[in-house]
Design an enzyme around this catalytic site. Structure first.
Site, PDB file in Angstrom:
ATOM      1  N   ARG A 196     -18.602  10.638  -2.802  1.00  0.00           N
ATOM      2  CA  ARG A 196     -17.361  11.098  -2.156  1.00  0.00           C
ATOM      3  C   ARG A 196     -16.257  10.048  -2.144  1.00  0.00           C
ATOM      4  NH1 ARG A 196     -21.167  13.174   1.535  1.00  0.00           N
ATOM      5  NH2 ARG A 196     -21.595  15.366   1.103  1.00  0.00           N
ATOM      6  N   LYS A 213      -3.323   9.705 -10.170  1.00  0.00           N
ATOM      7  CA  LYS A 213      -3.798  10.954 -10.780  1.00  0.00           C
ATOM      8  C   LYS A 213      -4.988  10.612 -11.667  1.00  0.00           C
ATOM      9  CE  LYS A 213       0.226  13.971 -11.079  1.00  0.00           C
ATOM     10  NZ  LYS A 213       1.149  14.660 -12.008  1.00  0.00           N
ATOM     11  N   ASN A 236       6.786  14.951 -15.048  1.00  0.00           N
ATOM     12  CA  ASN A 236       6.173  15.773 -16.098  1.00  0.00           C
ATOM     13  C   ASN A 236       7.194  16.278 -17.109  1.00  0.00           C
ATOM     14  OD1 ASN A 236       3.542  15.601 -15.062  1.00  0.00           O
ATOM     15  ND2 ASN A 236       4.090  17.080 -13.470  1.00  0.00           N
ATOM     16  N   GLU A 272       6.749   7.649 -22.903  1.00  0.00           N
ATOM     17  CA  GLU A 272       6.776   7.727 -21.428  1.00  0.00           C
ATOM     18  C   GLU A 272       7.855   6.797 -20.863  1.00  0.00           C
ATOM     19  OE1 GLU A 272       5.105   9.984 -19.769  1.00  0.00           O
ATOM     20  OE2 GLU A 272       3.223  10.416 -20.822  1.00  0.00           O
ATOM     21  N   HIS A 306      -0.955  11.933 -26.914  1.00  0.00           N
ATOM     22  CA  HIS A 306      -0.269  12.461 -25.739  1.00  0.00           C
ATOM     23  C   HIS A 306       1.224  12.107 -25.774  1.00  0.00           C
ATOM     24  CE1 HIS A 306       0.358  13.609 -21.556  1.00  0.00           C
ATOM     25  NE2 HIS A 306       0.901  12.425 -21.336  1.00  0.00           N
ATOM     26  N   LYS A 334       8.103   4.709 -10.948  1.00  0.00           N
ATOM     27  CA  LYS A 334       6.979   5.565 -10.576  1.00  0.00           C
ATOM     28  C   LYS A 334       6.528   5.294  -9.149  1.00  0.00           C
ATOM     29  CE  LYS A 334       2.855   7.820 -12.047  1.00  0.00           C
ATOM     30  NZ  LYS A 334       1.917   8.145 -13.116  1.00  0.00           N
ATOM     31  N   HIS A 349       6.206  17.463 -20.557  1.00  0.00           N
ATOM     32  CA  HIS A 349       4.751  17.588 -20.585  1.00  0.00           C
ATOM     33  C   HIS A 349       4.282  19.034 -20.735  1.00  0.00           C
ATOM     34  CE1 HIS A 349       4.939  13.412 -19.508  1.00  0.00           C
ATOM     35  NE2 HIS A 349       3.636  13.309 -19.318  1.00  0.00           N
ATOM     36  N   ARG A 355       7.688  14.371  -7.499  1.00  0.00           N
ATOM     37  CA  ARG A 355       6.777  13.803  -8.509  1.00  0.00           C
ATOM     38  C   ARG A 355       6.678  14.684  -9.759  1.00  0.00           C
ATOM     39  NH1 ARG A 355       0.964  10.661  -7.800  1.00  0.00           N
ATOM     40  NH2 ARG A 355       0.707  10.297 -10.040  1.00  0.00           N
ATOM     41  N   HIS A 401       1.867  19.599 -23.546  1.00  0.00           N
ATOM     42  CA  HIS A 401       0.468  20.026 -23.361  1.00  0.00           C
ATOM     43  C   HIS A 401       0.124  21.197 -24.280  1.00  0.00           C
ATOM     44  CE1 HIS A 401      -0.022  18.087 -19.097  1.00  0.00           C
ATOM     45  NE2 HIS A 401      -0.015  17.214 -20.064  1.00  0.00           N
ATOM     46  N   GLU A 453       2.414  15.418  -5.398  1.00  0.00           N
ATOM     47  CA  GLU A 453       3.238  16.265  -6.264  1.00  0.00           C
ATOM     48  C   GLU A 453       3.588  17.611  -5.632  1.00  0.00           C
ATOM     49  OE1 GLU A 453       2.501  15.924 -10.527  1.00  0.00           O
ATOM     50  OE2 GLU A 453       3.124  17.990 -10.749  1.00  0.00           O
TER      51      GLU A 453
HETATM   52  P1  NAD Z   1      -6.036   6.251 -24.950  1.00  0.00           P
HETATM   53  O1  NAD Z   1      -6.648   5.879 -23.693  1.00  0.00           O
HETATM   54  O2  NAD Z   1      -6.740   7.248 -25.818  1.00  0.00           O
HETATM   55  O3  NAD Z   1      -5.765   4.937 -25.812  1.00  0.00           O
HETATM   56  C1  NAD Z   1      -5.190   5.048 -27.083  1.00  0.00           C
HETATM   57  C2  NAD Z   1      -6.040   4.356 -28.163  1.00  0.00           C
HETATM   58  O4  NAD Z   1      -5.839   2.959 -28.085  1.00  0.00           O
HETATM   59  C3  NAD Z   1      -7.526   4.578 -28.023  1.00  0.00           C
HETATM   60  O5  NAD Z   1      -8.090   4.659 -29.315  1.00  0.00           O
HETATM   61  C4  NAD Z   1      -7.986   3.311 -27.331  1.00  0.00           C
HETATM   62  O6  NAD Z   1      -9.339   3.016 -27.547  1.00  0.00           O
HETATM   63  C5  NAD Z   1      -7.095   2.294 -27.983  1.00  0.00           C
HETATM   64  N1  NAD Z   1      -6.828   1.090 -27.239  1.00  0.00           N
HETATM   65  C6  NAD Z   1      -6.629   0.971 -25.905  1.00  0.00           C
HETATM   66  N2  NAD Z   1      -6.228  -0.275 -25.632  1.00  0.00           N
HETATM   67  C7  NAD Z   1      -6.198  -0.963 -26.787  1.00  0.00           C
HETATM   68  C8  NAD Z   1      -5.844  -2.284 -27.141  1.00  0.00           C
HETATM   69  N3  NAD Z   1      -5.362  -3.157 -26.252  1.00  0.00           N
HETATM   70  N4  NAD Z   1      -5.959  -2.668 -28.441  1.00  0.00           N
HETATM   71  C9  NAD Z   1      -6.387  -1.769 -29.371  1.00  0.00           C
HETATM   72  N5  NAD Z   1      -6.693  -0.496 -29.109  1.00  0.00           N
HETATM   73  C10 NAD Z   1      -6.594  -0.096 -27.820  1.00  0.00           C
HETATM   74  O7  NAD Z   1      -4.550   6.854 -24.751  1.00  0.00           O
HETATM   75  P2  NAD Z   1      -3.349   6.469 -23.785  1.00  0.00           P
HETATM   76  O8  NAD Z   1      -2.140   6.801 -24.537  1.00  0.00           O
HETATM   77  O9  NAD Z   1      -3.512   5.132 -23.198  1.00  0.00           O
HETATM   78  O10 NAD Z   1      -3.524   7.510 -22.586  1.00  0.00           O
HETATM   79  C11 NAD Z   1      -3.421   8.893 -22.808  1.00  0.00           C
HETATM   80  C12 NAD Z   1      -4.139   9.596 -21.688  1.00  0.00           C
HETATM   81  O11 NAD Z   1      -3.498   9.277 -20.458  1.00  0.00           O
HETATM   82  C13 NAD Z   1      -4.121  11.112 -21.821  1.00  0.00           C
HETATM   83  O12 NAD Z   1      -5.406  11.591 -21.563  1.00  0.00           O
HETATM   84  C14 NAD Z   1      -3.149  11.552 -20.743  1.00  0.00           C
HETATM   85  O13 NAD Z   1      -3.446  12.829 -20.244  1.00  0.00           O
HETATM   86  C15 NAD Z   1      -3.351  10.503 -19.708  1.00  0.00           C
HETATM   87  N6  NAD Z   1      -2.222  10.312 -18.804  1.00  0.00           N
HETATM   88  C16 NAD Z   1      -2.478  10.283 -17.476  1.00  0.00           C
HETATM   89  C17 NAD Z   1      -1.462  10.055 -16.584  1.00  0.00           C
HETATM   90  C18 NAD Z   1      -1.763   9.932 -15.120  1.00  0.00           C
HETATM   91  O14 NAD Z   1      -0.827   9.878 -14.314  1.00  0.00           O
HETATM   92  N7  NAD Z   1      -3.009   9.805 -14.740  1.00  0.00           N
HETATM   93  C19 NAD Z   1      -0.146   9.895 -17.031  1.00  0.00           C
HETATM   94  C20 NAD Z   1       0.088   9.932 -18.399  1.00  0.00           C
HETATM   95  C21 NAD Z   1      -0.963  10.143 -19.285  1.00  0.00           C
HETATM   96  N1  GLY Z   2       2.285  11.213 -15.222  1.00  0.00           N
HETATM   97  C1  GLY Z   2       2.836  12.019 -14.200  1.00  0.00           C
HETATM   98  C2  GLY Z   2       2.430  11.619 -12.827  1.00  0.00           C
HETATM   99  O1  GLY Z   2       1.726  10.657 -12.629  1.00  0.00           O
HETATM  100  O2  GLY Z   2       2.789  12.271 -11.902  1.00  0.00           O
END
Ligand code: NAD
Ligand code: GLY
Length: 372
Positions: A132, A154, A256, A196, A276, A238, A259, A252, A263, A248
């Site tokens: 939890r 998130k 998006n 972003e 993404h 942010k 997005h 907030r 998506h 949100e």
């Molecule tokens: P990712 O985590 O897939 O990383 C991108 C690639 O880079 C992967 O192949 C990873 O292994 C590689 N990588 C990571 N760090 C590295 C480094 N220093 N050197 C070499 N390779 C490296 O993608 P991302 O763009 O970081 O994140 C996308 C994800 O984030 C999506 O799932 C999206 O939905 C999510 N997201 C979440 C939020 C939130 O608020 N929680 C906001 C935006 C996006």
């Molecule tokens: N990436 C959008 C949020 O964190 O709200």
């Protein structure tokens, strides 16, 4: 010897707790060649148990020194997941739970997310749900995760029918953004992160848009000081929004921007095929086009949006998707209310609004410009 060029930061204020974002350039190495990521995060680990969650791309780059140094002070275990958005699912979460259970870890455990947004979102969700709720720390290693996903709590995983459909709000204990990790990031991933960054400018701050128009070439050339400045600005935008609206229910949602369209692209093309950030970039153009059809943006504004995305080598045109399919996928969006699609649109460059007050035909027009 790596010399720290800057060590900067800010605080995120949330209802559950406040936490720091530390931005540095050389936490991967200190004067002795040892990791100092561990030194930065150790004060935020409360118990004695640590589980580092990472993937098979990031592990060979940054895991060993972090693990070794933490092991001098904590019981440290590692969970290495396969790399990719397609693994952001329940099976990966179960794998994390399995390691936690096998090691008899309890509520004292701190999970450490070492990787990009995929690892950060999954580690956070595992932390939110194991017993939890246990503590976790974010060490984002992509630009996208440094400017967005590691901040604000998130967490979650994808469902086959929709992105990030299962998850929780769960804030980390701290975020450590080490700019030097960007040196190993593939150029395409750096660009995805810039989407972003550009998003913040388009929704919140036209002066930041001008700053980006000047500084994007330096960021593309991996000038870590300029990238660090951008990360700090984005995290501050942010943090300000999250402090007002953690769950949100209002402002907030503006984060998006692009997005909902994005998506659709990600889900339709198969997770991982469009990054993404790439999908968000094309989605922001579609949202700008709809804003122009509503008379809020000019044609020149839309061209400016495309130009700044092109400076970051990002796509400005979505793949061909049949309009009814796009509308059906949009129907799964978390912002849908009373069956109506709500979108983030631009009243002007630097000012966004969440609205359902648009003619459905105009949305169809925008979608059909790029339909199959
Ligand atoms: P990712 O985590 O897939 O990383 C991108 C690639 O880079 C992967 O192949 C990873 O292994 C590689 N990588 C990571 N760090 C590295 C480094 N220093 N050197 C070499 N390779 C490296 O993608 P991302 O763009 O970081 O994140 C996308 C994800 O984030 C999506 O799932 C999206 O939905 C999510 N997201 C979440 C939020 C939130 O608020 N929680 C906001 C935006 C996006
Ligand atoms: N990436 C959008 C949020 O964190 O709200």
């Amino acid at each position: 010897m790596a010399v720290s060029l800057f060590l900067d930061g800010l605080t995120v204020h949330t209802q559950s707790h406040d936490y720091p974002i530390v931005i540095t350039e050389s936490a991967t190495e200190d004067a002795t060649g040892q990791s100092s990521m561990a030194q930065q995060i150790a004060p935020y680990i409360n118990g004695r148990q640590v589980l580092i969650v990472t993937n098979d791309t990031v592990a060979p780059l940054y895991l060993a020194s972090l693990e070794d140094e933490l092991a001098a002070h904590f019981t440290v275990k590692v969970c290495v997941l396969p790399d990719g958005e397609q693994y952001k699912n329940q099976a990966s979460i179960n794998h994390i739970y399995d390691v936690l259970m096998d090691e008899h870890f309890n509520r004292d455990v701190t999970l450490i997310a070492l990787g990009g947004g995929v690892i950060g979102d999954m580690t956070g969700f595992a932390a939110a749900s194991f017993m939890r709720g246990v503590n976790f720390i974010q060490i984002p290693t992509t630009l996208l995760s440094q400017v967005d996903s590691s901040v604000g709590g998130k967490t979650g995983i994808n469902h086959s029918q929709g992105k990030n459909m299962i998850g929780a709000f769960w804030q980390p204990q701290m975020v450590l953004a080490d700019m030097s990790t960007l040196k190993t990031l593939p150029a395409r991933e750096l660009s995805a992160g810039l989407a972003e960054v550009i998003k913040y400018a388009l929704i919140m701050d036209i002066a930041f848009l001008e700053w980006l128009e000047t500084n994007l070439p330096a960021m593309m050339a991996l000038d870590l000081a300029v990238l660090g400045e951008a990360v700090k600005r984005c995290c501050q935008y942010k943090a300000d929004i999250v402090a007002q609206d953690e769950r949100e229910s209002g402002v907030r949602a503006l984060l998006n921007f692009g997005h909902t369209f994005g998506h659709v692209i990600e889900t339709h093309e198969g997770y991982g095929n469009w990054l993404h950030g790439e999908a968000v970039a094309a989605g922001m153009v579609q949202a700008a086009e709809l804003s122009q059809k509503l008379g809020w943006l000019t044609i020149e504004d839309v061209a400016r949006v495309k130009r700044v995305l092109e400076l970051a080598s990002l796509p400005t045109c979505p793949p061909a998707i049949e309009v009814q399919t796009a509308l059906r996928l949009m129907g799964h969006d978390k912002k849908v209310k009373h069956g109506q699609i709500r979108l983030i649109l631009l009243k002007s460059l630097g000012e966004a609004v969440l609205t359902n007050d648009f003619d459905a035909e105009l949305l169809t027009d925008v979608l059909s410009q790029h339909s199959a």
